[in-house]
Motif scaffolding. Sequence first.
Motif, PDB file in Angstrom:
ATOM      1  N   ARG A 264     -43.446 -98.163 -72.101  1.00  0.00           N
ATOM      2  CA  ARG A 264     -43.421 -97.761 -73.680  1.00  0.00           C
ATOM      3  C   ARG A 264     -42.850 -99.160 -74.744  1.00  0.00           C
ATOM      4  NH1 ARG A 264     -40.976 -92.867 -71.893  1.00  0.00           N
ATOM      5  NH2 ARG A 264     -40.093 -92.505 -69.613  1.00  0.00           N
ATOM      6  N   LEU A 265     -43.675 -97.870 -75.758  1.00  0.00           N
ATOM      7  CA  LEU A 265     -43.863 -99.345 -76.869  1.00  0.00           C
ATOM      8  C   LEU A 265     -41.983 -99.800 -77.230  1.00  0.00           C
ATOM      9  CD1 LEU A 265     -45.601-100.165 -79.351  1.00  0.00           C
ATOM     10  CD2 LEU A 265     -45.072 -98.088 -80.334  1.00  0.00           C
ATOM     11  N   PHE A 266     -41.271 -98.673 -76.919  1.00  0.00           N
ATOM     12  CA  PHE A 266     -40.167 -99.302 -76.691  1.00  0.00           C
ATOM     13  C   PHE A 266     -39.672 -99.523 -76.008  1.00  0.00           C
ATOM     14  CE2 PHE A 266     -41.386 -97.039 -80.982  1.00  0.00           C
ATOM     15  CZ  PHE A 266     -40.616 -97.760 -82.148  1.00  0.00           C
TER      16      PHE A 266
ATOM     17  N   ALA B 251     -32.265 -92.034 -81.230  1.00  0.00           N
ATOM     18  CA  ALA B 251     -30.900 -93.338 -82.732  1.00  0.00           C
ATOM     19  C   ALA B 251     -31.501 -94.878 -82.779  1.00  0.00           C
ATOM     20  CB  ALA B 251     -29.903 -94.182 -82.228  1.00  0.00           C
ATOM     21  N   GLU B 252     -32.658 -94.620 -81.860  1.00  0.00           N
ATOM     22  CA  GLU B 252     -33.571 -96.633 -82.170  1.00  0.00           C
ATOM     23  C   GLU B 252     -34.935 -96.071 -82.160  1.00  0.00           C
ATOM     24  OE1 GLU B 252     -32.614 -98.517 -78.683  1.00  0.00           O
ATOM     25  OE2 GLU B 252     -30.187 -99.302 -78.531  1.00  0.00           O
TER      26      GLU B 252
ATOM     27  N   ASP C 174     -38.358 -93.533 -83.844  1.00  0.00           N
ATOM     28  CA  ASP C 174     -39.233 -91.894 -83.878  1.00  0.00           C
ATOM     29  C   ASP C 174     -39.900 -92.156 -82.983  1.00  0.00           C
ATOM     30  OD1 ASP C 174     -37.751 -91.768 -86.786  1.00  0.00           O
ATOM     31  OD2 ASP C 174     -39.948 -92.816 -87.669  1.00  0.00           O
ATOM     32  N   GLY C 175     -40.425 -90.694 -82.821  1.00  0.00           N
ATOM     33  CA  GLY C 175     -40.919 -90.452 -81.769  1.00  0.00           C
ATOM     34  C   GLY C 175     -40.569 -89.828 -80.279  1.00  0.00           C
ATOM     35  N   LEU C 176     -40.744 -89.620 -79.239  1.00  0.00           N
ATOM     36  CA  LEU C 176     -39.987 -89.798 -78.092  1.00  0.00           C
ATOM     37  C   LEU C 176     -40.216 -90.792 -77.087  1.00  0.00           C
ATOM     38  CD1 LEU C 176     -41.317 -85.698 -77.096  1.00  0.00           C
ATOM     39  CD2 LEU C 176     -39.267 -86.512 -78.316  1.00  0.00           C
ATOM     40  N   ASN C 177     -40.923 -91.696 -77.498  1.00  0.00           N
ATOM     41  CA  ASN C 177     -41.513 -93.140 -76.759  1.00  0.00           C
ATOM     42  C   ASN C 177     -41.848 -92.690 -75.728  1.00  0.00           C
ATOM     43  OD1 ASN C 177     -41.475 -95.936 -77.040  1.00  0.00           O
ATOM     44  ND2 ASN C 177     -38.867 -95.958 -75.789  1.00  0.00           N
ATOM     45  N   LEU C 178     -43.293 -92.307 -75.692  1.00  0.00           N
ATOM     46  CA  LEU C 178     -43.651 -91.660 -73.781  1.00  0.00           C
ATOM     47  C   LEU C 178     -44.081 -92.967 -72.794  1.00  0.00           C
ATOM     48  CD1 LEU C 178     -44.954 -88.328 -75.236  1.00  0.00           C
ATOM     49  CD2 LEU C 178     -42.449 -89.027 -74.180  1.00  0.00           C
ATOM     50  N   THR C 179     -44.407 -93.188 -72.335  1.00  0.00           N
ATOM     51  CA  THR C 179     -45.125 -94.195 -71.167  1.00  0.00           C
ATOM     52  C   THR C 179     -46.668 -94.716 -72.209  1.00  0.00           C
ATOM     53  OG1 THR C 179     -45.836 -92.588 -69.492  1.00  0.00           O
ATOM     54  CG2 THR C 179     -43.834 -93.839 -69.657  1.00  0.00           C
ATOM     55  N   TRP C 180     -46.939 -95.074 -71.672  1.00  0.00           N
ATOM     56  CA  TRP C 180     -48.849 -95.966 -71.834  1.00  0.00           C
ATOM     57  C   TRP C 180     -49.561 -94.871 -71.628  1.00  0.00           C
ATOM     58  CZ3 TRP C 180     -53.022 -96.352 -69.372  1.00  0.00           C
ATOM     59  CH2 TRP C 180     -53.867 -96.865 -70.559  1.00  0.00           C
TER      60      TRP C 180
END
Length: 404
Positions: free
Chosen positions: A28-30, A150-151, A153-159
């Motif tokens: 994930r991006l994060f 909290a950490e 924006d978005g849903l932080n989906l997988t690549w």
Amino acid sequence: MAKQLGEIGFGYRPRARYACNPARSRGRLFSEPESPTRTPFQRDRDRIIHSTAFRRLKHKTQVFIAHEGDHYRTRLTHTIEVAQIARALARALRCDEDLAEAVALVHDFGHTPFGHTGEDALNEKMAAWGGFDHNAQSLRVVTRLERRYAEFDGLNLTWEALEGLVKHNGPLLDANGRSLAGDVPKSILDYCERQDLELDRYASLEAQCAAIADDIAYNTHDIDDGLRAGLLTLDMLEEVQLPASILKATRRRYPNLDDVRTGHELMRRQITIMVEDVIRTATARLAMLQPRRVADIHNAPTAIVAFSDELAPAERELKAFLYKNIYRHDEVMRVRAGAEQIVLELFDAYFADPNEMPEGWHEGLDHALDRVRARHVADFIAGMTDTYAIKEHQRLFDHTPELG
């Protein structure tokens, strides 16, 4: 045929080497800790289902305005149908069902109220600032506009989920970085600077399953809605190769069947024909390609999941028939004209006075650059349901077009 499909297999079989493996996700991006109970792709699916954007699909139009009847499909019911077909295809092709389902569930997040009418209206208004594209908007929704964590924006989906969302209909760039079909939306290019989604390669097999499942679903269920609305008749469908062949076989076997049940028999048989054709075609292409890893799917010279050379012309004929007899029907066009007016006028009103948007949307826009303000307004309108857009127009204007 039954024996051939049995050999292809619909039961559980181990994941193929060319399938996306959640244990080897690009992440994930994060960065986040892994779940002890769910794979990364299962978490993607769950995040999508629990999002605000997913719930809004309930009151977004597929073809017909939602309040015309409870039995017409909305974006939500269409999405569920696409997800079911995508999982069936993924299971047969031995790839990751959860990823295929996730891409199917998220594929319409960027659609505006009133279907493609709303998208066309926003694209017109955004022409000076990069236009509006529902696929790019879906990416904006899951990477920026959903605000649940909290950490980030978005849903932080997988690549893999994001790649499937952006490229499920095929590569956007050629090997030299040139656009394959119109300019690539800036929001997609901007995101790729942060996390490269490899726009010049095909998406995973799972994403391809979701893409063709979308075609199968609307090619079939728009017929159902068209029959229900009285825009189509079974007699009209006898002029179109694929449904005509199904109707002939159905009437031969059930000569006294009423029209309603005949229509339902048509729906289920057409889905079966299309799904089985795709499985046979994809299986044959996999046998030729002999992929041994996911990268072989990405680097393939053509899509793997597709209709056969025999069925593809009939599918195109059906699409053309639906376009002429449903999407461009006089009554549908009348409703579309009213819906277009609503979206255009809402954009003008919010752009002129951002304070007309609710708290959380208008802050800081009074002195913002026009392009920033315009994109913000487009984001707000794109997220609306049909019913909310109508209510907002009624609040801001003396007369709102009647869409019923």
